[in-house]
Structure formats: structure tokens, C-alpha cells
Write an enzyme that holds these catalytic residues in place. Structure first.
Site, PDB file in Angstrom:
ATOM      1  N   ASP A 111       0.824  -1.222   0.000  1.00 33.42           N
ATOM      2  CA  ASP A 111       0.000   0.000   0.000  1.00 33.42           C
ATOM      3  C   ASP A 111       0.851   1.262   0.000  1.00 33.42           C
ATOM      4  O   ASP A 111       0.408   2.301   0.476  1.00 33.42           O
ATOM      5  CB  ASP A 111      -0.945  -0.003   1.214  1.00 33.42           C
ATOM      6  CG  ASP A 111      -0.184  -0.047   2.533  1.00 33.42           C
ATOM      7  OD1 ASP A 111       1.036  -0.296   2.526  1.00 33.42           O
ATOM      8  OD2 ASP A 111      -0.830   0.172   3.582  1.00 33.42           O
ATOM      9  N   LYS A 162       4.424   1.612  16.040  1.00 33.59           N
ATOM     10  CA  LYS A 162       3.268   2.375  16.534  1.00 33.59           C
ATOM     11  C   LYS A 162       3.460   2.817  17.992  1.00 33.59           C
ATOM     12  O   LYS A 162       2.779   2.342  18.897  1.00 33.59           O
ATOM     13  CB  LYS A 162       1.979   1.562  16.400  1.00 33.59           C
ATOM     14  CG  LYS A 162       1.824   0.845  15.079  1.00 33.59           C
ATOM     15  CD  LYS A 162       0.963   1.583  14.089  1.00 33.59           C
ATOM     16  CE  LYS A 162       1.171   1.110  12.672  1.00 33.59           C
ATOM     17  NZ  LYS A 162       0.717  -0.212  12.328  1.00 33.59           N
ATOM     18  N   ASP A 223       1.721   6.303   2.454  1.00 36.72           N
ATOM     19  CA  ASP A 223       1.015   5.055   2.769  1.00 36.72           C
ATOM     20  C   ASP A 223      -0.453   5.299   2.433  1.00 36.72           C
ATOM     21  O   ASP A 223      -1.080   6.190   3.009  1.00 36.72           O
ATOM     22  CB  ASP A 223       1.199   4.743   4.262  1.00 36.72           C
ATOM     23  CG  ASP A 223       0.357   3.564   4.729  1.00 36.72           C
ATOM     24  OD1 ASP A 223      -0.736   3.350   4.193  1.00 36.72           O
ATOM     25  OD2 ASP A 223       0.798   2.865   5.653  1.00 36.72           O
TER      26      ASP A 223
END
Ligand code: GDD
Ligand code: MG
Length: 360
Positions: A111, A162, A223
Site C-alpha cells: 500500500d 506504533k 502510505d
């Protein structure tokens, strides 16, 4: 010859409702399934053999791309029975690779739209003697990504996926989703269970003293995981800001696919795509938006930075700004939808029923 693995099994949850019927890599960007751009760029960099690691809606990839010969590639498909995560997916396709243990294998998240110089990443890998090399990008807000601090020589010192706390935000360098792995490293990932390459494999390799090398560059990088990013990426491909050999036609303000019908006084700007069979009515203004196959925008509608799903219909004089309209949805005339609003597939909004604006 370098071969590659493409990770295309994610659910694309943040892109819903666009990913209800279509896996994220197959949603059209600049008129072709997004994955086409990644495949064409890999081919242009000299890659000939690519294994697609599929899971969610796996059945749609092979009928579209076949054996890859249209793109000058040899493509293979491997489908996970249960999603294996990014690392598990890489390990699961290892038996299809022809590379010897010391050979470099490229791995791409499915992606990412980027101008990455793929041969330069492979060169960095070779000259640094790393076990794994990673493309890194700098972003203003790294919280949605994997943080990858490096030392003065570019060697990776940690991998923080993250980050949750401000203390964890130790760098603005993020994992840009393209790697070179020595084949032998792929074979060390545990088989037949879910593994996250970001949360398990990279930290584990670092703890074991492996050499992970980062290559930071400032080329185009996006992204396409959210609707806003997807629309931006598609428009940037049309405008020629994001490089791809697979954009059909020349770059410009708009891309009107064969069989689309656009009224003479409709205005399409900012990288707008009118998909095959779509119809744009008189006086409509469509800016920086993606209008998918067979969608209809009626006269006088104003559409900005929005994604209109396949077969959806936007009524006359309706205003959309930053909206996502699912496949087959019908938005009546004289509505106003703004600020990231999402309308589910096949939903119906009557004429004049919605006036949503952040400054009201
Ligand atoms: N085959 C398979 N199986 N593919 C998967 C699976 C799985 O179980 N899970 C995810 N993928 C694929 C997705 O389709 C996507 O192409 C890629 O792996 C990454 O998954 P995303 O869901 O897009 O992850 P992300 O965007 O939150 O984070 C990743 O990308 C960031 C860069 O955009 C991580 O690699 C981060 O570290 C990175 O910064
Ligand atoms: Mg992603």
C-alpha cells in the site's frame, strides 16, 4: 537477479467502505489497480519474479494479473488459510523463492506509493553487508508507523512499532515498507504461525546482534491506508508528482478513462480521475478526486478531494468535500457532505437530507 515478495493480505480496515468488495491493493489509483504501479516500478528496477502473499479477498488478484506476462513479470500467488501477519506471510512464501541463502530478496508492503530508488536500496544492502536493509522516510507525525532510529552510519539501533507514549517518539524516521532481506534471514522466521515482522522479527534480529541497515531518503512517499491518503496518491500519480510507469495516458490535471463521458463544460482538475463508464454532468466541478467505474456525478455537483465508489451516484448540485462514497451508494440532489464523512456501500441519502459542514 533480485526477486521480490509483495505483502497484499491486509484487510484495509481504515479504507472501508472501499475495501468491502475490493482488497486495498486492487482499488484503482490513477485508473489502474494500485498494485499495478508497484509491480511496474519493481519491473522497471529489474525485478522479474514476484510472489504475492495474499489473504483477504485473495481470489481477485490472479484473475486480474494472471502470470504477470503483460507486465513483463513472472508472478506467483500464495494464499494464507488464516492471516499470518507480515512476518508470517513472508515466511509462508519462502518455498517459492529461487534465491540462494546469501542472495538479497526485496519485500514490499502493498500500500505504499513512493519514488524509492529500488536499485539504490539493494546497493546499500550490498555495500553495508547488512542482513536486512530498510527504506526509511521522515514524517512529521510518526505515531502511525514503525519508528526506526539509526546511528551515524545508518545502522538501525531500535524498532518501535506504533509508539504509544511521547517517550517512545525518539526519531522522525519511519519504516517506509520496503526491505531487502538476505534469503537466509527469511528462513529463520517461524513457519505456520502469525508473526509480525515489525513487532517480532525486527526487534528479535536486533536483540540477536544482526546488522539492520537503514536508507533514509526524501523522495515521494505515501502510505495509502486511509481514504484521504488514497485520494491524494491517485491525484499525485495523475499530476506526475508520484512516479509510475503504469499511469494510463500522459500526466496532467485530469485522467479521463475510455468510455467515461464528461460534459463539455464540466471542470476536472487537480489530478481527478474519471473511471471507465463514469459520467460527469454539465457544469459539475471535480477537483483532486477519484471517480470509480460507472459512477455518476450529476449536473452542477461540486466534488473536492473525495472518492466516489463504483456505480455510485451523486445528485445534482450536491457538494462533497473530503468524502468517501461506497460502491453503489446514491446521494440525492442538494446535499452537502464534508470532512472525511463516509457513506456505506449501497446506502441511499434522499434529496436535500444532509447538510454537514464543520463551520455550522
Ligand atoms: N499476506 C498478508 N498477511 N499480508 C498482510 C497481513 C497478513 O496477515 N497483514 C498485513 N499485510 C500487508 C498489508 O496488506 C500491507 O500491504 C502490509 O502488509 C502492511 O500492513 P498495513 O496494515 O498497511 O500496516 P501499517 O500501514 O499499519 O504499518 C506498516 O507500514 C508502515 C508504513 O506504511 C508497518 O510496516 C509500519 O512499520 C510502517 O511504518
Ligand atoms: Mg499501511
Amino acid at each position: 537477479m533480485t526477486e521480490a515478495i509483495l505483502l497484499v493480505g491486509g484487510k484495509g480496515t481504515r479504507l472501508r467502505p472501499l475495501t468491502v468488495h475490493t482488497p486495498k491493493p486492487m482499488v484503482p489509483a490513477a485508473g489502474v489497480p494500485f498494485l499495478t504501479h508497484q509491480l511496474a516500478r519493481a519491473r522497471a528496477a529489474g525485478v522479474e519474479h514476484i510472489v504475492l502473499a495474499t489473504s483477504y479477498l485473495a481470489e481477485v488478484f490472479e484473475p486480474h494479473f494472471g502470470d504477470g506476462s503483460d507486465l513483463g513479470l513472472h508472478l506467483e500467488y500464495v494464499t494464507e488459510e488464516e492471516p499470518l501477519g507480515t512476518g508470517g506471510a513472508i515466511r509462508n512464501v519462502a518455498s517459492r523463492l529461487h534465491s540462494a541463502p546469501g542472495d538479497p530478496v526485496l519485500i514490499f508492503n502493498g500500500d505504499i506509493l513512493t519514488g524509492l530508488d529500488i536499485p539504490a536500496l539493494v546497493d546499500t544492502h550490498r555495500t553495508s553487508g547488512a542482513d536486512v536493509s530498510l527504506h526509511l522516510s521522515r514524517v512529521e507525525d510518526p505515531r502511525a508507523y514503525g519508528l526506526v532510529p539509526t546511528d551515524g552510519s545508518g545502522r538501525v539501533t531500535a524498532f518501535l512499532e506504533k509508539p504509544q507514549t511521547p517517550e517512545e517518539i525518539v526519531t522522525d524516521q519511519i519504516n517506509a515498507g520496503a526491505y531487502v532481506f538476505n534469503r537466509s534471514v527469511i528462513d529463520t522466521i517461524p513457519a505456520d504461525r502469525p508473526v509480525s515482522v515489525e513487532r517480532e522479527t525486527f526487534p528479535g534480529l536486533l536483540a540477536d546482534g544482526a546488522h539492520l541497515q537503514g536508507m533514509v531518503d526524501s523522495t515521494y512517499w505515501l502510505d495509502l491506508g486511509t481514504p484521504q491518503a488514497f485520494v491524494r496518491g491517485s491525484a499525485d500519480l495523475v499530476l506526475g508528482r508520484a512516479p509510475s510507469p503504469a499511469v494510463p495516458g500522459r500526466c496532467g490535471e485530469r485522467l479521463v478513462l475510455d468510455t467515461a463521458r464528461v460534459a463539455a463544460d464540466a471542470k476536472l482538475t487537480g489530478g481527478t480521475v474519471a473511471g471507465p463508464g463514469s459520467r460527469i454532468g454539465a457544469g459539475a466541478r471535480v477537483e483532486g478526486s477519484t471517480v470509480l467505474r460507472d459512477a455518476v456525478i450529476e449536473e452542477g455537483a461540486v466534488v473536492r478531494d473525495s472518492l466516489i465508489g463504483a456505480g455510485a451516484r451523486i445528485g445534482a448540485r450536491t457538494v462533497l468535500d473530503g468524502a468517501v462514497i461506497g460502491d453503489g451508494a446514491v446521494i440525492g440532489a442538494d446535499n452537502e457532505l464534508r470532512d472525511g464523512i463516509r457513506v456505506w456501500c449501497d446506502a441511499h441519502l434522499p434529496d436535500g437530507s444532509v447538510r454537514f459542514s464543520s463551520d455550522q
